[in-house]
Design an enzyme around this catalytic site. Structure first.
Site, short mmCIF file in Angstrom:
data_model
loop_
_atom_site.label_atom_id
_atom_site.label_comp_id
_atom_site.label_asym_id
_atom_site.label_seq_id
_atom_site.Cartn_x
_atom_site.Cartn_y
_atom_site.Cartn_z
N ARG A 46 0.71 -1.23 0.07
CA ARG A 46 0.09 0.00 -0.12
C ARG A 46 0.93 1.18 -0.10
NH1 ARG A 46 -1.59 2.12 4.54
NH2 ARG A 46 -2.36 0.09 5.23
N TYR A 98 -14.19 17.60 -16.41
CA TYR A 98 -14.71 16.10 -16.46
C TYR A 98 -16.09 16.09 -15.31
CZ TYR A 98 -14.55 11.22 -16.04
OH TYR A 98 -14.65 9.82 -15.86
N ASP A 170 -5.36 19.03 -15.18
CA ASP A 170 -5.66 17.74 -15.53
C ASP A 170 -5.21 17.68 -17.14
OD1 ASP A 170 -7.02 15.52 -16.51
OD2 ASP A 170 -8.78 15.41 -15.40
N LYS A 195 -6.42 6.53 -20.12
CA LYS A 195 -6.73 7.13 -21.41
C LYS A 195 -5.38 6.94 -22.17
CE LYS A 195 -10.41 7.99 -19.23
NZ LYS A 195 -10.82 9.47 -18.56
C1 LIG Z 1 -11.42 9.80 -17.44
C2 LIG Z 1 -11.09 11.12 -16.99
C3 LIG Z 1 -10.87 11.10 -15.36
C4 LIG Z 1 -11.40 10.33 -14.66
O1 LIG Z 1 -10.40 8.97 -14.64
P1 LIG Z 1 -10.78 7.53 -14.32
O2 LIG Z 1 -9.62 6.74 -14.66
O3 LIG Z 1 -12.08 7.36 -15.21
O4 LIG Z 1 -11.13 7.55 -12.82
C5 LIG Z 1 -10.65 12.43 -15.16
N1 LIG Z 1 -10.31 13.55 -15.83
C6 LIG Z 1 -10.32 13.19 -17.14
C7 LIG Z 1 -10.23 14.58 -18.22
C8 LIG Z 1 -10.84 12.13 -17.69
O5 LIG Z 1 -11.22 12.20 -19.14
#
Ligand SMILES: *Cc1c(COP(=O)(O)O)cnc(C)c1O
Length: 384
Positions: A46, A98, A170, A195
């Site tokens: 962890r 998001y 982000d 992504k």
């Molecule tokens: C998908 C996404 C998230 C969240 O990520 P998860 O891996 O689905 O928890 C946050 N910010 C953006 C811009 C995203 O495309």
């Protein structure tokens, strides 16, 4: 080392037992002490794990930070970042962030009294006007989702620093291959590695990257205390995905540009959102602050919701699915899918209407992708 060399080599431990050229997966929850009080650097997964550490070193190098933390999901990364603040603190957030970020900020507002103001961050005056004495961070997402608005990270970082607050970016939509927020003054970067970084639609993961040692220590504490760390298997997959990040991002962009140009000339398309097009309102800013335009394209179909549904139903290569950044092309409908948790009022303010369709352009042959879109757009005309 340059980006693509770092992507392949940084954080990859050469195993000295068998000389494997890739990082082994260490699925060990606990690690034996050499002696009382003496470890080989790991005691419990962890807190830290060798495979996770390899990914973290890689991510820190790609973003140009000092430390990175690989966590279970992008939302876990955002959760950790929000735990840097306390009750009564105020965050200014981009109005088309998001959907999950908005939902979490709303929840933390209700639970802990964290205050949020949403503004159109492409308007610097709106950001300045939203600042309060207790503003502790700007939450920046650029390009935004799903309308791909571009926010000036450098200008906002200056505003934030004059206010002794953090500029948080982000960076999921472009990945460090196409955008490096630290070079523009940001303090903290979050990612959904689900992504482009992983890129193969087979992992959910997240990361936080920092360039400051004090923030790194606080986040190391939080990730361990909150129990957010990603599993060694998932870290290994993301690390594997990153090795081809640069060539994938180039290929995504090439396909996305061709798709955007096709859509822009199509009579059944009312509007195309792609920062690489000259018609995009923030095209010049995107050229200045990004290393590329990415693989996401959004557009508004002409007509009503029936026509939109017809496009979503009749595509054959694009999958109707959430998420983005994988080698396979996806199509989604933000209002009923990714942004369904956003309140209708906030959605409307952000300009996300029911005619908006979002594409994650994958790495198939682009001629097939364009044919697929062509038949789905025209099937609409015949079907109605
Ligand atoms: C998908 C996404 C998230 C969240 O990520 P998860 O891996 O689905 O928890 C946050 N910010 C953006 C811009 C995203 O495309």
């Amino acid at each position: 080392m340059r980006f693509q060399t770092l992507a392949i080599h940084r954080g990859v431990y050469k195993d000295s037992t068998f000389n494997s050229v890739t990082t082994p997966i260490y699925p060990s929850s606990t690690f034996r002490f050499d002696d009382v009080g003496k470890t080989k650097g790991y005691d419990y997964s962890r807190t830290s794990n060798p495979t996770r550490k390899a990914l973290e070193e890689n991510l820190a190098a790609l973003e140009g930070g000092v430390s990175a933390f690989a966590v279970a999901t992008g939302m876990a990364a955002i959760t950790a970042a929000l735990h840097l603040f306390k009750s009564g603190d105020h965050i200014v957030c981009t109005h088309d962030c998001y959907g999950g970020t908005e939902r979490l900020l709303r929840t933390y507002g209700e639970l802990f009294g964290l205050q949020t103001t949403y503004v159109d961050m492409s308007q610097l005056e709106q950001v300045k006007a939203a600042l309060r004495p207790n503003t502790k961070a700007l939450w920046i997402e650029t390009p935004s989702n799903p309308l791909l608005n571009i926010i000036d990270i450098h200008a906002l970082s200056e505003i934030t620093h004059n206010h002794s607050a953090l500029a948080i970016v982000d960076n999921t939509f472009l990945s460090p291959y196409n955008q490096r927020p630290f070079e523009l003054g940001a303090d903290l970067i979050v990612h959904s590695t689900t992504k482009y970084l992983n890129g193969h639609s087979d992992v959910v993961g997240g990361a936080i990257v920092v360039k400051d040692k004090t923030l790194a220590e606080r986040l190391q504490f939080l990730v361990n205390a909150l129990g957010q760390g990603a599993s060694p298997f998932d870290c290994w997959l993301v690390l594997r995905g990153i090795k081809t990040l640069a060539p994938r991002m180039k290929a995504h962009e090439k396909n996305a540009r061709a798709v955007a140009e096709f859509l822009e000339g199509h009579p059944r398309v009312a509007k195309v959102y792609y920062p690489g097009l000259k018609s995009h309102p923030h095209h010049e800013l995107a050229r200045r602050q990004q290393y590329g335009f990415g693989g996401m394209v959004s557009f508004e179909a002409r007509g009503g919701i029936e026509q939109v549904n017809q496009v979503l139903r009749s595509v054959k290569i694009f999958s109707l699915a959430e998420s983005l950044g994988g080698v396979e092309s996806l199509i989604s409908h933000p209002v009923t899918m990714t942004h369904a948790s956003m309140t209708p009022a906030r959605r409307e303010k952000a300009g996300i209407n029911e005619r908006v369709i979002r594409l994650s352009v994958g790495l198939e042959d682009v001629a097939d992708l364009i044919e697929d879109l062509e038949q789905s757009l025209t099937s609409k005309a015949e079907g109605l």
